[in-house]
Motif scaffolding. Structure first.
Motif, mmCIF file in Angstrom:
data_model
loop_
_atom_site.group_PDB
_atom_site.id
_atom_site.type_symbol
_atom_site.label_atom_id
_atom_site.label_comp_id
_atom_site.label_asym_id
_atom_site.label_seq_id
_atom_site.Cartn_x
_atom_site.Cartn_y
_atom_site.Cartn_z
ATOM 1 N N LEU A 274 -46.494 11.368 39.395
ATOM 2 C CA LEU A 274 -47.867 11.790 39.959
ATOM 3 C C LEU A 274 -48.237 12.875 39.208
ATOM 4 N N ILE A 275 -47.451 13.873 38.547
ATOM 5 C CA ILE A 275 -48.022 14.913 38.264
ATOM 6 C C ILE A 275 -49.459 15.352 37.508
ATOM 7 N N ASN B 32 -45.039 15.557 45.878
ATOM 8 C CA ASN B 32 -45.173 14.399 45.115
ATOM 9 C C ASN B 32 -43.986 13.474 45.360
ATOM 10 N N ALA B 33 -43.928 12.208 45.652
ATOM 11 C CA ALA B 33 -43.003 11.361 45.669
ATOM 12 C C ALA B 33 -43.392 9.909 45.137
ATOM 13 N N SER B 34 -42.808 9.403 44.237
ATOM 14 C CA SER B 34 -42.960 8.077 43.911
ATOM 15 C C SER B 34 -42.313 6.958 44.489
ATOM 16 N N ARG B 35 -41.615 7.325 45.505
ATOM 17 C CA ARG B 35 -40.820 6.619 46.366
ATOM 18 C C ARG B 35 -40.917 7.237 47.824
ATOM 19 N N GLN B 36 -40.388 6.300 48.833
ATOM 20 C CA GLN B 36 -40.342 7.112 50.207
ATOM 21 C C GLN B 36 -39.193 7.795 50.511
ATOM 22 N N MET B 37 -39.405 8.882 51.401
ATOM 23 C CA MET B 37 -38.087 9.510 51.606
ATOM 24 C C MET B 37 -37.079 8.846 52.161
#
Length: 292
Positions: free
Chosen positions: A35-36, A78-83
């Motif tokens: 995401l950066i 920012n997270a490309s997955r769920q927590m």
């Protein structure tokens, strides 16, 4: 790095022009390498349109961003997955109520060198390759050459996503762990026997690499991650939402920036950076979660 410096510099300039004293709080965004670039671009445009606002965007991986949110070291993760459940539990213990916002859709691309004759794989084949069960390209219709694995480090959300959705097991210890998507792209370009995985935004316009078509299982239809409709409709089997996590309901400047990201102008930037804008499912999800 250049874009990060530019992002902070633009914010600093805007603040100096707005007031002799930096009274406003800088929004801190941290996390996913996928995401950066996108979020840095969103921040640049937002600050240009809102003099006096300041946003710093840094990477480090989804896990790093989530940990920073839990420890109150950033405003947006920012997270490309769920927590993960354990991360949510730690957040609750720390008095943080995580709120998830979906900002874009990504077709996770499995890439090879353009010199590699293999152009398509099934999800199972990709998983077996990364687990080290398939070690030579001839086993999947390619040339007689050993497969070189390139992937992310364990703090990466993409690392976790592929592990959970595709491998359903552990990575081969022979996988080369790279710092980010750009490193994987460059490694595969130079290695005709290499295979890697990156966000779709890192493949658009790239040369000397091929994003493989992928089928959900043997005998099923193959879908192209570079075909917008294949990803938007979820037909491409390695499609995922790209997320941001907040410490509770967004307030003030954070709320304003999130609203910009989800606006038509923000979603146009999502497309310009090579990702897909939100479909109706995620638009409604965001409205239910944070009212945006």
């Amino acid at each position: 790095m250049k874009r990060w410096v530019k992002t902070v510099a633009l914010g600093a300039l805007a603040m100096s022009l707005a007031s002799p004293v930096f009274a406003a709080k800088m929004i801190q965004v941290k996390g996913s390498d996928t995401l950066i670039n996108l979020v840095q671009r969103l921040a640049e445009v937002y600050m240009e349109e809102n003099p006096g606002k300041m946003i710093a965007v840094t990477g480090g991986g989804s896990g790093t961003g989530v940990a920073a949110l839990i420890n109150r070291k950033c405003d947006i993760a920012n997270a490309s997955r769920q927590m993960k459940d354990k991360e949510i539990a730690l957040a609750v213990q720390a008095g943080v109520e995580p709120k998830r916002v979906v900002v874009a859709i990504d077709g996770l691309c499995v890439i090879v060198s353009s010199r590699n004759p293999v152009k398509k794989l099934t999800v199972e084949e990709i998983g077996r390759i990364y687990k080290g069960q398939i070690t030579n390209w001839k086993e999947v219709g390619g040339s007689d050459s050993p497969i070189t694995l390139y992937g992310r480090q364990p703090n990466s959300g993409t690392y976790d996503f592929l592990k959970e959705v595709v491998l359903k097991g552990e990575y081969s210890p022979k996988m080369n762990q790279m710092n980010g998507n750009a490193q994987i792209v460059e490694a595969v370009k130079q290695d005709s026997s290499g295979i890697g995985y990156v966000g779709i935004g890192y493949v658009q316009g790239a040369t000397d690499i091929v994003a493989l078509e992928v089928a959900s299982r043997a005998g099923a239809q193959y879908y192209d991650p570079l075909n917008t409709e294949h990803v938007r409709t979820g037909q491409y089997p390695i499609t995922r939402p790209l997320n941001q996590y907040l410490a509770g309901m967004p307030q003030g400047d954070v709320k304003d920036f999130i609203a910009f990201e989800l606006s038509p102008a923000g979603q146009k930037i999502v497309e310009e950076e090579g990702f897909l804008p939100l479909n109706e499912e995620y638009v409604q999800y965001n409205k239910l979660t944070i009212g945006e």
